[in-house]
Scaffold this motif. Structure first.
Motif, mmCIF file in Angstrom:
data_model
loop_
_atom_site.group_PDB
_atom_site.id
_atom_site.type_symbol
_atom_site.label_atom_id
_atom_site.label_comp_id
_atom_site.label_asym_id
_atom_site.label_seq_id
_atom_site.Cartn_x
_atom_site.Cartn_y
_atom_site.Cartn_z
ATOM 1 N N GLY D 99 0.806 -1.223 0.000
ATOM 2 C CA GLY D 99 0.000 0.000 0.000
ATOM 3 C C GLY D 99 0.835 1.268 0.000
ATOM 4 O O GLY D 99 0.299 2.372 -0.124
ATOM 5 N N LEU D 100 2.152 1.136 0.159
ATOM 6 C CA LEU D 100 3.003 2.326 0.163
ATOM 7 C C LEU D 100 3.385 2.766 -1.255
ATOM 8 O O LEU D 100 3.975 3.832 -1.440
ATOM 9 N N LEU D 101 3.024 1.959 -2.236
ATOM 10 C CA LEU D 101 3.414 2.269 -3.617
ATOM 11 C C LEU D 101 2.420 3.249 -4.244
ATOM 12 O O LEU D 101 1.608 2.875 -5.088
ATOM 13 N N THR D 102 2.509 4.518 -3.873
ATOM 14 C CA THR D 102 1.617 5.492 -4.503
ATOM 15 C C THR D 102 1.993 5.669 -5.970
ATOM 16 O O THR D 102 1.169 6.070 -6.775
ATOM 17 N N ARG D 103 3.232 5.400 -6.281
ATOM 18 C CA ARG D 103 3.692 5.371 -7.664
ATOM 19 C C ARG D 103 4.235 3.987 -7.966
ATOM 20 O O ARG D 103 4.895 3.431 -7.104
ATOM 21 N N PRO D 104 4.032 3.409 -9.118
ATOM 22 C CA PRO D 104 3.278 3.916 -10.257
ATOM 23 C C PRO D 104 1.805 4.145 -9.917
ATOM 24 O O PRO D 104 1.226 3.355 -9.163
#
Lengths: 421, 421, 421, 421
Positions: D99-104
């Motif tokens: 859930g920390l992958l705001t990017r991509p």
């Protein structure tokens, strides 16, 4: 110290068996100081003093309080303090806090044992009906289970001491040779599983029922330390493909790189035993593995663990002899010679992990009341182990006996026998 | 059991003081069984046996090993086993695992004490230079600290036992009356703080230096159980506005609703003491509060806690008498009469929480070597307490003495004296 | 992206300052995607969206709801959702769960800001009494604090992404030279501490009062990455004698071996910044240290951290210029030239850890009501930092400004200036 | 939103099925904002965006990278970022940090899907050998599993939002009547278990083999909310004798007093659903139970859970119809009328907990390579569920399908069908 066979295994009458089992517990406690018997080294373990008290509590609560008119408890607090998990009896002192009970001290617990024994001798002597005799019988097997737990727990406690204390001075003779590993084939088909109505058995071994087996083969002996060391050297703990997902997570989190009690001192492998730190014997059965390790080893060795039905079917032909607590070595011993006709070391030495989760047999039925709490409520997330170990009383084991532990548990004497399709 | 004043406080020569302090430790251990002395009830506490060994280790490692030519350690393992936190000396057996050391047993530790004492008597008798005498002096004050810790830790251990064992049979007399709470005013100004060069002091009390105080007033006596019960009845534990943010989080997480050892039995309030479970005395000083509770109480009572400089300035005029360990009651006692001229109960009974974080005095200097590890490295996140308590040796306390605990700690004898601007 | 100075710092009227501060928050959020603004990377951090909403909530709850007759809240749920820790206002959505609020989405929060701004413009335009103006003023400084938190929290979030996203493209110019470290001496004596009645200050800076200082000296500049790298190379993280006991425990448990955002890639040192991963500049001030690391470094460097009184006294003569958020580099920059007369880099670049625990000034008084919850309740277990950093609005800082964090916190821009006796 | 049947279930050619399954994933994501698709509400759940990416990754890594000459990955980082647990492929971004992958961001993931789809259409169009077609087939069933996970995970995420957002506006019609619970008897005997060679199946359903069943009976329908509410009212959560030991520990630690999504609002029972908070329908099947709760309920109801062999044998005669994801209600619906000849509701509505631990069938064989990591490594400590649920694609379910979860998991749509001996 050496622990010789007591009458426990051989007593013919209930009172003889009672005397024998109770004496054996006292004997096991003898090498322990008051401190040794009091301390709890982890939440899964219990103090030796607690084992001595709880097994006595079993007879007091389930026999004396039920059968002796106006029975006055030895100490009313004990009903709470030494209840393990019997909700039917009432609330319990929390398990992880058993080691905080410095009082009652050992002297009080010995007096408790004497008091209950005296009443039990009188009661058994006066004649018991079949139902009450049955409860006494359960109580004796219950105490035998705790004898093994006491040894497991002391071993764990002593292993936490940097000075590596020894519980016994007994030695295990080294092996002259180690037989090759071969596989015995079994045909499968419809086979009986579980305990019949004759003789003592726990509820979880019943009812005896038919099951259907595919053909399989079973290793001629237990896996050795040498074989397990080969697995380690081959990178067994580094290859995720060998492991169950939960196992891989567990060894990472716990930092496991070897069996529980292996130690490396100045580049040499040692093993902590109940006789203290000893050089690792490559020929002895590997012991104190978790299920995860047993399963990963089996995969690496192109095998698998047996199911409990496979194991029980093979064990039906084996004699109930082996390296049990009565030998006094309290450690698995190397196989000296093998029986070419059937698997060796089926009983004693190490509990053999099976790939069978611990679950109810078809038709399993929980008796009402406290005795019904005995086994059924543990039927989730645990795995079955078979055959008894070097800390098990010989008279306690059977071919149908089902032991069970969580897959991450290592402090019981758990080892490996390979199976193949 | 009753603990009378020993020579510790009054001995004039170093050897007399050594004898007195060492004898007092043995005396404190006398009511304990081997089990009592071995078990550790939480990570913050240590077993009594460990205290007895570690205080001995201090003399062996810092005095004998340094001063006695070719000194052979009593047992080489002890250097590791009984090192508390001296990295200069080497690795340490981990603190939370001290209770797992069932061996060496009590007998061995007594022999260790005797052995070191004998060598110490010889060494002191042969004459010591000033520096070595200084280390012995530190060792004696160190042992006195552990005497208080031993009592705190035993109290915690016994409190974990549902049967509420008693360490002593001593009673605390009830109060006839309790003086009204009044406030004594102090002028402030430039005042000296800390210990000067004469007499023993710990490094953290030095150097003596000037500080600037605003005018303040200090309560005439300690806060009582009755007053604290009023705070509870008024919803003190339910009103977040009374609490520090960390305090509010802590009481929520821990479920705290009263001081550590208060118990409710059948609707009546009791207090667990070293004399077992006793009805709560409303007139006695409240004790076993965390800093958070002391602070919230003070806010509720329209006051605040004093700073350590305010406390020390007021204490400079007080006599060093009070309810110390030598009284034997091992519990704070109600104030029987008050001194109208100055605050009462400044020394003894309970350690008084101050609002001062534990930090270095200007010019604080850490000595090189192991002794330098004594106090400085704990200077973060702890609060200062002042005045000693009913478990403190009388000869151990001074007006400049700085005790320190984390704000959430409750097992020390911590209480409250109010201050106001 | 580059963040230029807004009117916030320079606006003369309240409405200008309101407009400037609010616009600056919007500007800081502009480089963020909806996802970036929603996710919470740890319990200490908050989502950017939450910062934008909570700062608006402050004006809605403490100004509009109090001052506007029949004010209807924008959304009644927001009172609960965007309350940070004001028990006076009511219950709060738990802090560690702020990141779970995918709804209301960014569009809703922007509408919320517009709605409240419109009402605020009308209200401020209609004239506010002094007390209400004071609350608006607090709200603006409160929002400036959250602007810095937003940058800290985004930096932490982006640092958790293995692709190292950049929030800005701004570069920090490398240094040509780095001035030698020297020490400026200060005389001590009675000095004033804290904020007087003129100009804005937070409650924790008041009241202004005298305190007594010993002579001391202060480093001419901040500690650099090169100096901190020397500490590491010299075994700083391996020597327990350099560390506070809690610090040693913390670095062991957390596995810290370098500042929070240092990375090693193919043997080269990089630093994660708001402009992505950049080669570590040896001349730039070291940043993102815990108190424990700052303290250990100072001990290794034969110094100590300053007290806040020492720092504030030295800062009184310094100009309030430095590397603040308005520069847009969002990273500490190397010192290009030094002022020989007084310490450089006192303001901006990095927050300077002091050895002063965060506690109340003498005479500190908590205002009643919600505003009283602002600062006082955090006065335990935290340490004071001084001087602002590269993410602080220039108009937000003062010489008397007291920032505070727990000694283990590293995600704020914390660095080191040495002091000596 | 309503989710209608796509071609997924009915497509005849591989390319049609590919198109249908992929389109269905996009459709399920349509009601989600960028924030909804990014956030992870617990370690067991994954963000919707991650599901969309990972299912695409499966085709890219296991098909395109293997079959397309010189295939260039869409983004090399994705191999790491979107690997779930395939050690054969390489390291993985840790699951609790997905859930920390705001990017991509979502736009990038949509482009990723389009890119891979385009390549897949070309590849499938050009003709695939049987082995590659098989991997595509696995990939499609894999994506269908993630479609259900996406709905489970979004439901959990939305349930964490105090505003109870709705994913769909679809309503579930209330029942007019609820048929009585009766039991259908089965004879037992030697029965086949598992999937044969024709048609798609997962490795864990194979090989098809004979097993021996005792006679048993199976409930005519699922357990309803009304029946489960009766269990609660009767003190089901307060009686330890009804629970497995691990279950009793779990409900105590977690504070469970009702199914996961039951809510009480002003004394009325509601249920959080994908259509938001709805009044609890007493006639609908109870859902979101842990195994522990299902097992305790069954014991209270004088029954037990079926084994998976019992369930599969009964299901062999049932038609593969039911309430699946294509209905769009995304919630179990009350039974409107019952089939008197055989158990109703065998497929769809809720996954039915069985008492069978998830373990290997006799002769189970793990394929080499990454595909071999699919199912086998989860075979410890989990229990089997059967029959699919209202969030399962209709074309995905089979009578031999084995789903599995840990006994404490509740966020999948798990319910109860009683069995008896």
């Amino acid at each position: 110290m050496s622990i010789n066979a007591t009458e426990a295994a051989t007593g013919n009458t209930l009172i003889e068996r009672y005397r024998g089992v109770r004496a054996q517990s006292d004997k096991l406690a003898r090498p322990l100081s008051a401190e040794d018997a009091c301390v709890q080294s982890m939440a899964d373990a219990s103090p030796a003093k607690w084992h001595l008290a709880h097994t006595t509590w079993f007879f007091e609560v389930f026999v004396l309080a039920e059968q002796v008119r106006n029975y006055l408890p030895f100490d009313p607090d004990y009903r709470f303090l030494f209840n393990s998990y019997y909700h039917t009896v009432g609330a319990q002192h929390p398990r992880p806090r058993r080691g905080l009970l410095t009082r009652p001290d050992m002297t009080a617990i010995r007096a408790y044992r004497d008091h209950v024994d005296e009443k039990m001798y009188a009661l058994i002597g006066s004649g018991l009906d079949a139902s009450s005799s049955g409860v006494v019988e359960v109580g004796l097997h219950h105490e035998q289970q705790h004898q093994e737990l006491l040894l497991m727990d002391i071993k764990h406690l002593f292993s936490c001491n940097p000075t590596s204390p020894a519980y016994t001075t007994a030695a295990v003779a080294a092996a002259h040779c180690i037989p090759d590993l071969t596989f015995h084939e079994f045909e499968g088909g419809i086979v009986p599983l579980g305990a019949g109505p004759v003789g003592f058995s726990f509820d979880n071994e019943r009812p005896r029922h038919d099951t259907l087996l595919q053909p399989y083969s079973l290793a001629s002996r237990l896996t050795t330390n040498q074989e397990y060391a080969d697995f380690i050297r081959d990178g067994g703990y580094d290859d995720p493909l060998l492991w169950l997902a939960d196992g891989w997570t567990t060894i990472g989190k716990e930092g496991w790189r070897a069996p529980l009690y292996w130690r490396e001192v100045d580049g040499e492998r040692f093993e902590f035993t109940l006789a203290g730190l000893r050089p690792l014997d490559p020929a002895a059965p590997v012991v104190h593995l978790s299920y995860y390790e047993a399963d990963a080893y089996a995969r690496w060795a192109d095998g698998r663990l047996p199911t409990e039905a496979e194991w029980e079917t093979a064990a039906a032909a084996a004699s109930l002899t082996g390296n049990f607590v009565e030998n006094g070595s309290l450690h698995p011993r190397p196989l000296q010679c093998a029986d070419a006709k059937q698997p060796s070391q089926m009983f004693g030495d190490v509990w053999e992990w099976t790939m069978s989760p611990y679950t109810a047999y078809p038709g399993f039925w929980t008796p009402p009341g406290a005795i019904g709490e005995y086994n059924g409520k543990f039927m989730s997330s645990q795995m079955v182990l078979r055959g008894g170990c070097c800390a098990t009383p010989e008279a306690h084991i059977r071919g149908t006996y089902r032991n069970f532990f969580y897959p991450a548990n290592r402090w019981q004497f758990g080892g490996v026998r390979l199976a193949r399709n």
